[in-house]
Design a protein around this motif. Structure first.
Motif, PDB file in Angstrom:
ATOM      1  N   VAL A  38       0.717  -0.978  -0.038  1.00 18.81           N
ATOM      2  CA  VAL A  38      -0.080   0.151   0.266  1.00 18.81           C
ATOM      3  C   VAL A  38       0.950   0.801   0.150  1.00 18.81           C
ATOM      4  O   VAL A  38      -0.004   2.555  -0.598  1.00 18.81           O
ATOM      5  CB  VAL A  38      -0.909  -0.106   0.612  1.00 18.81           C
ATOM      6  N   ALA A  39       2.124   1.417   0.240  1.00 20.16           N
ATOM      7  CA  ALA A  39       3.342   1.943   0.607  1.00 20.16           C
ATOM      8  C   ALA A  39       4.595   1.535  -0.315  1.00 20.16           C
ATOM      9  O   ALA A  39       4.537   0.263   1.052  1.00 20.16           O
ATOM     10  CB  ALA A  39       3.169   3.761   1.100  1.00 20.16           C
ATOM     11  N   PHE A  40       5.698   2.290  -0.805  1.00 20.30           N
ATOM     12  CA  PHE A  40       6.642   1.793  -0.880  1.00 20.30           C
ATOM     13  C   PHE A  40       7.856   3.122  -0.987  1.00 20.30           C
ATOM     14  O   PHE A  40       7.484   4.134  -1.401  1.00 20.30           O
ATOM     15  CB  PHE A  40       7.046   1.084  -2.350  1.00 20.30           C
ATOM     16  N   THR A  41       8.869   2.708  -0.914  1.00 20.34           N
ATOM     17  CA  THR A  41       9.479   3.737  -1.263  1.00 20.34           C
ATOM     18  C   THR A  41      10.755   3.264  -2.316  1.00 20.34           C
ATOM     19  O   THR A  41      10.611   1.683  -3.179  1.00 20.34           O
ATOM     20  CB  THR A  41      10.588   4.044  -0.059  1.00 20.34           C
ATOM     21  N   ARG A  42      11.979   3.682  -3.414  1.00 28.09           N
ATOM     22  CA  ARG A  42      12.202   3.389  -4.379  1.00 28.09           C
ATOM     23  C   ARG A  42      13.476   2.352  -3.993  1.00 28.09           C
ATOM     24  O   ARG A  42      13.895   1.438  -4.384  1.00 28.09           O
ATOM     25  CB  ARG A  42      13.354   4.957  -4.971  1.00 28.09           C
ATOM     26  N   GLN A  43      13.669   2.602  -3.094  1.00 28.94           N
ATOM     27  CA  GLN A  43      14.816   1.401  -1.790  1.00 28.94           C
ATOM     28  C   GLN A  43      14.043   0.375  -1.609  1.00 28.94           C
ATOM     29  O   GLN A  43      14.297  -0.893  -1.299  1.00 28.94           O
ATOM     30  CB  GLN A  43      15.515   1.880  -1.583  1.00 28.94           C
TER      31      GLN A  43
ATOM     32  N   ASN B 155      -7.007   6.253  -4.547  1.00 24.86           N
ATOM     33  CA  ASN B 155      -5.740   7.470  -4.843  1.00 24.86           C
ATOM     34  C   ASN B 155      -4.385   7.175  -5.117  1.00 24.86           C
ATOM     35  O   ASN B 155      -3.583   7.704  -5.115  1.00 24.86           O
ATOM     36  CB  ASN B 155      -6.375   8.816  -3.752  1.00 24.86           C
ATOM     37  N   ARG B 156      -4.517   5.814  -4.793  1.00 29.95           N
ATOM     38  CA  ARG B 156      -3.222   4.652  -4.597  1.00 29.95           C
ATOM     39  C   ARG B 156      -2.626   4.930  -6.387  1.00 29.95           C
ATOM     40  O   ARG B 156      -3.594   4.442  -6.915  1.00 29.95           O
ATOM     41  CB  ARG B 156      -3.141   3.805  -4.075  1.00 29.95           C
ATOM     42  N   SER B 157      -1.771   4.950  -6.518  1.00 27.86           N
ATOM     43  CA  SER B 157      -1.416   4.745  -8.168  1.00 27.86           C
ATOM     44  C   SER B 157      -1.081   2.270  -7.723  1.00 27.86           C
ATOM     45  O   SER B 157      -0.626   2.764  -7.063  1.00 27.86           O
ATOM     46  CB  SER B 157      -0.012   5.225  -8.453  1.00 27.86           C
ATOM     47  N   ALA B 158      -1.589   2.656  -9.274  1.00 26.67           N
ATOM     48  CA  ALA B 158      -1.314   0.419  -9.026  1.00 26.67           C
ATOM     49  C   ALA B 158       0.340   0.486  -9.379  1.00 26.67           C
ATOM     50  O   ALA B 158       0.561   0.542 -10.643  1.00 26.67           O
ATOM     51  CB  ALA B 158      -2.134  -0.103 -10.061  1.00 26.67           C
ATOM     52  N   VAL B 159       0.739   0.227  -8.140  1.00 28.51           N
ATOM     53  CA  VAL B 159       2.301  -0.580  -8.115  1.00 28.51           C
ATOM     54  C   VAL B 159       2.668  -1.582  -7.986  1.00 28.51           C
ATOM     55  O   VAL B 159       1.704  -2.586  -6.340  1.00 28.51           O
ATOM     56  CB  VAL B 159       2.986   0.356  -6.649  1.00 28.51           C
TER      57      VAL B 159
END
Length: 245
Positions: free
Chosen positions: A125-130, A220-224
């Motif tokens: 549901v949330a993430f970082t580039r790392q 409202n989240r982008s599908a990642v």
């Protein structure tokens, strides 16, 4: 089902667990387990022999004699031996699966698939580039946010997600869990049990309401997609085998 099997055969990829027969599921799970547990065969044989001996002895002392005693004792030995071998196989297969997943991106999400009915898991549901990731589980404890990755970045990510969820959760309990081996974190093999032990704080009807509220947040989240890594793809088959179903 036939199309899935044909597609898997042509591509050379393993078939999905639901497309496999029960025997093939056991065989595939055994192969995966043997990669990290080469002595799995010896452990199963030992478990079978010891339990079969106990089963034979128990049934032998039951009333009866002659051929009947031998038949009952043999059946008892087979039942006890098979049950013991299945239990040992399930536990070692589970340990092997966690061992192969641990440290890989998305491992926590794969482990959370082991949760039974009544739980809804939403990976990444949330993430970082790392590749620090936060997964979400909704169930009897309320909302559980599970982070994996760098400890500092994951804590920041969890704090940000908690604030977002508090706006739409309607007062539902929100728990934070960090998956890892450092102090204050929950090791991957214990993650599912830890989540289950958070208690029952919401009713089934309230869970449905929470899920409906979270739809607005997720919209409202982008599908990642989850970060890719060598995570076992047949966890469903492993789960079924470990539960004996």
């Amino acid at each position: 089902m036939a199309k899935k099997k044909d597609a898997a055969a042509k591509s050379g990829a393993p078939a999905a667990p639901e497309a496999m027969s029960r025997r093939k599921q056991f065989a595939e799970t055994y192969k995966i387990t043997k990669r990290t547990d080469p002595k799995i065969g010896l452990w199963l044989l030992l478990a079978f022999v010891v339990a079969a001996t106990v089963g034979f002895a128990i049934f032998w002392i039951l009333p009866g004699s002659g051929a009947l005693a031998w038949v009952l004792s043999t059946i008892g030995a087979l039942l006890f031996g098979s049950l013991a071998a299945l239990i040992v196989f399930g536990r070692r297969a589970q340990s092997s699966a966690y061992g192969q997943m641990e440290g890989q991106p998305g491992a926590a999400a794969a482990a959370l698939r082991m949760l039974r009915r009544g739980w809804t898991t939403t990976p990444a549901v949330a993430f970082t580039r790392q590749q620090d990731v936060v997964h979400r589980v909704v169930g009897p404890p309320g909302i559980v946010l599970i982070g994996e990755g760098n400890a500092h970045r994951t804590r920041q990510l969890l704090t940000a997600e908690r604030r977002k969820h508090e706006r739409v959760a309607g007062g539902a309990p929100i728990h934070e869990v960090v998956c890892g081996r450092e102090e204050g974190q929950v090791p991957l093999p214990k993650l599912v049990k830890h989540v289950q032990k958070l208690g029952r704080q919401v009713k089934p009807a309230e869970i449905t309401d929470i899920l409906n509220r979270l739809k607005a947040l997720d919209a409202n989240r982008s599908a990642v997609p989850l970060p890719k890594g060598p995570v076992p793809t047949n966890m469903k088959g492993m789960r079924q085998n470990m539960r004996g179903r």
